[in-house]
Design an enzyme around this catalytic site. Structure first.
Site, PDB file in Angstrom:
ATOM      1  N   THR A  99       0.862  -1.186   0.000  1.00 34.05           N
ATOM      2  CA  THR A  99       0.000   0.000   0.000  1.00 34.05           C
ATOM      3  C   THR A  99       0.892   1.226   0.000  1.00 34.05           C
ATOM      4  OG1 THR A  99      -0.025   0.123   2.389  1.00 34.05           O
ATOM      5  CG2 THR A  99      -1.830  -1.047   1.351  1.00 34.05           C
TER       6      THR A  99
ATOM      7  N   GLU B 216      -6.022  -3.425   0.526  1.00 28.45           N
ATOM      8  CA  GLU B 216      -6.263  -4.422   1.569  1.00 28.45           C
ATOM      9  C   GLU B 216      -7.490  -5.286   1.279  1.00 28.45           C
ATOM     10  OE1 GLU B 216      -5.419  -1.319   1.984  1.00 28.45           O
ATOM     11  OE2 GLU B 216      -4.167  -0.989   3.751  1.00 28.45           O
TER      12      GLU B 216
ATOM     13  N   LYS C 119     -13.124  19.179  10.496  1.00 26.66           N
ATOM     14  CA  LYS C 119     -13.900  19.170  11.748  1.00 26.66           C
ATOM     15  C   LYS C 119     -14.207  20.609  12.144  1.00 26.66           C
ATOM     16  CE  LYS C 119     -12.431  14.691  13.233  1.00 26.66           C
ATOM     17  NZ  LYS C 119     -11.226  13.964  13.522  1.00 26.66           N
TER      18      LYS C 119
ATOM     19  N   TRP D 121     -18.753  17.312  11.205  1.00 27.56           N
ATOM     20  CA  TRP D 121     -17.840  16.905  10.143  1.00 27.56           C
ATOM     21  C   TRP D 121     -18.308  17.455   8.799  1.00 27.56           C
ATOM     22  CZ3 TRP D 121     -16.649  10.969  11.083  1.00 27.56           C
ATOM     23  CH2 TRP D 121     -15.956  10.857  12.303  1.00 27.56           C
TER      24      TRP D 121
HETATM   25  P1  AMP Z   1      -5.621   2.070  -2.375  1.00 31.49           P
HETATM   26  O1  AMP Z   1      -5.407   1.045  -1.340  1.00 31.49           O
HETATM   27  O2  AMP Z   1      -4.393   2.823  -2.736  1.00 31.49           O
HETATM   28  O3  AMP Z   1      -6.314   1.494  -3.553  1.00 31.49           O
HETATM   29  O4  AMP Z   1      -6.579   3.170  -1.766  1.00 31.49           O
HETATM   30  C1  AMP Z   1      -7.781   2.831  -1.160  1.00 31.49           C
HETATM   31  C2  AMP Z   1      -8.498   4.087  -0.756  1.00 31.49           C
HETATM   32  O5  AMP Z   1      -8.870   4.841  -1.906  1.00 31.49           O
HETATM   33  C3  AMP Z   1      -9.799   3.847  -0.032  1.00 31.49           C
HETATM   34  O6  AMP Z   1      -9.620   3.544   1.319  1.00 31.49           O
HETATM   35  C4  AMP Z   1     -10.516   5.166  -0.271  1.00 31.49           C
HETATM   36  O7  AMP Z   1     -10.077   6.171   0.622  1.00 31.49           O
HETATM   37  C5  AMP Z   1     -10.069   5.542  -1.658  1.00 31.49           C
HETATM   38  N1  AMP Z   1     -11.092   5.141  -2.630  1.00 31.49           N
HETATM   39  C6  AMP Z   1     -11.127   4.042  -3.394  1.00 31.49           C
HETATM   40  N2  AMP Z   1     -12.211   4.052  -4.191  1.00 31.49           N
HETATM   41  C7  AMP Z   1     -12.887   5.188  -3.919  1.00 31.49           C
HETATM   42  C8  AMP Z   1     -14.096   5.780  -4.399  1.00 31.49           C
HETATM   43  N3  AMP Z   1     -14.826   5.219  -5.350  1.00 31.49           N
HETATM   44  N4  AMP Z   1     -14.472   6.948  -3.854  1.00 31.49           N
HETATM   45  C9  AMP Z   1     -13.735   7.565  -2.906  1.00 31.49           C
HETATM   46  N5  AMP Z   1     -12.594   7.061  -2.418  1.00 31.49           N
HETATM   47  C10 AMP Z   1     -12.165   5.887  -2.915  1.00 31.49           C
END
Ligand code: AMP
Length: 547
Positions: free
Chosen positions: A186, A334, A443, A448
Site C-alpha cells: 500500500t 487491503e 472538523k 464533520w
Molecule cells: P488504495 O489502497 O491505494 O487502492 O486506496 C484505497 C483508498 O482509496 C480507499 O480507502 C478510499 O479512501 C479511496 N477510494 C477508493 N475508491 C474510492 C471511491 N470510489 N471513492 C472515494 N474514495 C475511494
C-alpha cells in the site's frame, strides 16, 4: 456436524487460465507494447507461455513461496507473469514504479524479491537501485533479444530468451488454496509502505465477485480496457476475472494519455473501461480539444471508476458525450480491492438522468463476501439512514487479516473487522457513500464536513480542472474548509464566482472560507490527491475569516 460430500478442489489461480483455455481459447489479449507496436495473442498463448515461464523460473532456482518482483506496465508479458509465477506456487510481487526510488528499494528488500522482471522503461531505474537490493539474484528485461538495452546491470537476462529455452510441457502443481499468490504494497501517505499478501483462494473468490452481475458484470461478450495498472492491486483483479469469463482484455502499456486511450477504445471496440478519475480527466480533456465524436466512434457501454470518488460531472460527461454508464466502485489494496459497486436497482428504472446521477455519486452496495458497517468514535454501530457518517469497517474472505511480516501489528478488532480509514454513510438501500478519509475530514465546531462532497461540487464548474479541500485552523470553529483549485487552461475563474457556484450545491455552513488558485495539485503514486502534502504546502496559510 455432518461433513458435506462435495469435492474439495482447491481454488487455484492456475485453474482460471486453464478454464480460459478450455472454454475461451480464442479470447483475445491486445497489448500496446513498450517497444511500440500493438501485440495480439489469445488466452491459449498466455497459458502456453506461462507454462514455459514456470519452467524457466524453476530452472532459475525459484522455490514455491519465494517472491518475484515486477516493474511493468499492462501488457501480455505481465499477464504471463501473473499466471506463471503464481501458478507454480511462487509469489508475484507487483511494484508501483511511480513510487520514489527509495520506497521501491525498501519494498523490494522488505519482500526479499529473488528476481525482478522489468519493462524496458524501468531498466534505468533498476540500474540505479540494483546495488542496494541484496536479495535480488537477477534482473530480467521483459523484451526480446533485438530490444535488449545496453546496461550496467550485471548478468541482465532477456525474457524471450528465457522462455525460448523451455517448452510448455508442464503440469500446474496442486496445493493448498490458502497459499500466497501475490503481494502488493500500500502506498500509505505516512510511514513505510505495508505489504498485502493475497492468496489463491482470495483471488479466485474475488474474481467471482468481479464477474457477478451485481459486481462488475464482466462476461465473455466484453472487451475490457484495463487502464487501471497491473502494478496496483492486481489491476482490480481483472487479469483473473478476465480469464474466468473469457473477456477480451485490452492492455494499454505505458501510453495512458487521452489520445492513446481514445484510439485503443476506438480501434479495439472497447465496451468496458476501468480506471481512476485522473486518467478519465485526461481522456475528457482530449475529447474536448481534439474534436472527436465518442458517441459515434466508440462502443463504450460502461466505465468503472474507483480509487477516488467519481464526480457527478464526470458521470454526466460519460452519459451525455459517450452514451456510457459510469459504474462507481470502491475498495482498497487491503480488499483485493472490490468492496462496493454502484449498480442501480429496479426502483431506479426510468428515472430521469439527473436523479440516476445522484445515485451514481454513491460508491455503491457491498458485493457478496464483503461485510460492512459504520461506527462512531466509540465503535458503536450507526444507523443506515444515509445521513450518519462514521468509520467504515469491513471483513470478508478477500480482505487482509494482517500486513506482510507483521508490520502494523494486529489490525482486526475482536469481531474480525478491519478499519478502512474511510468515513462513510450507508443508506436504507445499502448504498455506501464515502465522505472522506478519516484524517481528511474537516472538523468544524464539532461537526464533520465532507471534503469530497465540496471537491465534487467544485469540479462541476466548467472552468475547474481539479479541486481539493483541506481543513485549515480556525480560531472559532477549530477548522474550516479551504478550497484549492486548478483552473482549466484558458479559463477565467474568480474566488467569488467559485463560491457563488457552490452556494446551493453544498450546505451553507460547508461553503469554503476561502478559495485559492494553483497551477497543479500534488498526487500520490496511485493518482490520488496527496492531502498530506497539500496540508504541508498550506501550513503557513491563515484563513481570512479566522481573526
Ligand atoms: P488504495 O489502497 O491505494 O487502492 O486506496 C484505497 C483508498 O482509496 C480507499 O480507502 C478510499 O479512501 C479511496 N477510494 C477508493 N475508491 C474510492 C471511491 N470510489 N471513492 C472515494 N474514495 C475511494
Amino acid at each position: 456436524m455432518l461433513t458435506g460430500l462435495m469435492q474439495d478442489r482447491p481454488l487455484l489461480i492456475s485453474s482460471l487460465i486453464e478454464h480460459a483455455v478450455s472454454c475461451h481459447p480464442q479470447g483475445e489479449i491486445v497489448s500496446r507494447t513498450s517497444e511500440g507496436p500493438i501485440h495480439r495473442c489469445t488466452y491459449g498463448d498466455i497459458h502456453r507461455r506461462a507454462k514455459q515461464l514456470a519452467k524457466a523460473l524453476t530452472a532459475l532456482g525459484i522455490q514455491p513461496g519465494e517472491r518475484v518482483g515486477t516493474l511493468a506496465w499492462n501488457g501480455y508479458r505481465h499477464l504471463e507473469l501473473y499466471y506463471g509465477v503464481s501458478g507454480m506456487g511462487a509469489v508475484l510481487h507487483t511494484i508501483n514504479p511511480r513510487l520514489f526510488p527509495e520506497q521501491i528499494a525498501y519494498i523490494v528488500n522488505h519482500a526479499a524479491d529473488r528476481f525482478l522482471f522489468v519493462d524496458l522503461s524501468f531498466v534505468p531505474l533498476v540500474e540505479k537501485l540494483v546495488d542496494t537490493l541484496p536479495t535480488v539474484h537477477g534482473v530480467v528485461v521483459m523484451t526480446d533479444r533485438a530490444h535488449m538495452p545496453d546496461s550496467a546491470i550485471p548478468g541482465l537476462l532477456c525474457y524471450e530468451d528465457l522462455l525460448g529455452a523451455h517448452d510448455s510441457d508442464y503440469q500446474w502443481p496442486q496445493f493448498d488454496e490458502r497459499t500466497a499468490s501475490s503481494l502488493c504494497y500500500t502506498s500509505g501517505t505516512t510511514g513505510n509502505p505495508k505489504g498485502v499478501l493475497y492468496s489463491h483462494r482470495s483471488s479466485v473468490l474475488h474474481s467471482w465477485a468481479a464477474c457477478a452481475v451485481d459486481g462488475l458484470a464482466v462476461g465473455a461478450g466484453e472487451t475490457a480496457l484495463l487502464v487501471v495498472p497491473m502494478f496496483h492491486v492486481n489491476a482490480w483483479g481483472m487479469p483473473y476475472a478476465g480469464a474466468m469469463c473469457g473477456a477480451k482484455l485490452v492492455l494499454p502499456g505505458p501510453a495512458l494519455d487521452g489520445q492513446s486511450v481514445y484510439q485503443l477504445m476506438r480501434d479495439e471496440r472497447v465496451t468496458l473501461a476501468l480506471g481512476v478519475p485522473t486518467v478519465w480527466l485526461m481522456l475528457l480533456q482530449y475529447v474536448d480539444t481534439a474534436g472527436v465524436l465518442p458517441r459515434e466512434e466508440l462502443c463504450l457501454r460502461r466505465v468503472v471508476i474507483g480509487g477516488s470518488s467519481a464526480p457527478r460531472a464526470m458521470s454526466e460527461r460519460f452519459a451525455n458525450g459517450f452514451g456510457a454508464f459510469v459504474v462507481h466502485a470502491w475498495g482498497m489494496t487491503e480488499m483485493s480491492p472490490l468492496g462496493t459497486v454502484c449498480n442501480l436497482l429496479p426502483k431506479h428504472d426510468g428515472l430521469p438522468l439527473q436523479q440516476r446521477l445522484a445515485v451514481h455519486e454513491k460508491q455503491g452496495r457491498a458485493v457478496y463476501g464483503v461485510d460492512m458497517k459504520i461506527v462512531d468514535d466509540d465503535g458503536v454501530s450507526l444507523p443506515r439512514d444515509g445521513k450518519a457518517a462514521g468509520h467504515l469497517l469491513v471483513r470478508g474472505p478477500w480482505i487482509t487479516s494482517g500486513y506482510y511480516r507483521g508490520e502494523g501489528g494486529e489490525i482486526l478488532d475482536a469481531d474480525g473487522f478491519f478499519d478502512t480509514g474511510d468515513v462513510a454513510t450507508i443508506d436504507a438501500d445499502a448504498y455506501m457513500q464515502i465522505t472522506d478519509r478519516s484524517k481528511d475530514v474537516v472538523k468544524s465546531g464539532g461537526e464533520w464536513i465532507s471534503s469530497i462532497a465540496i471537491e465534487n461540487a467544485a469540479i462541476g464548474h466548467p472552468a475547474v480542472a481539479e479541486a481539493a479541500v483541506i481543513g485549515t485552523p480556525h480560531a472559532k470553529w477549530q477548522e474550516r474548509p479551504l478550497l484549492i483549485v486548478v483552473r482549466k487552461a484558458g479559463h477565467e475563474l474568480s474566488r467569488e464566482s467559485m463560491l457563488q457556484f457552490l452556494g446551493g450545491r453544498v450546505a451553507n455552513w460547508w461553503l469554503p472560507d476561502d478559495v485559492v488558485f494553483v497551477e497543479e495539485l500534488p498526487h500520490t503514486a496511485t493518482g490520488k490527491l496527496h492531502k498530506l502534502k497539500l496540508r504541508e504546502m498550506f501550513s503557513q496559510y491563515r484563513l481570512p475569516t479566522s481573526a
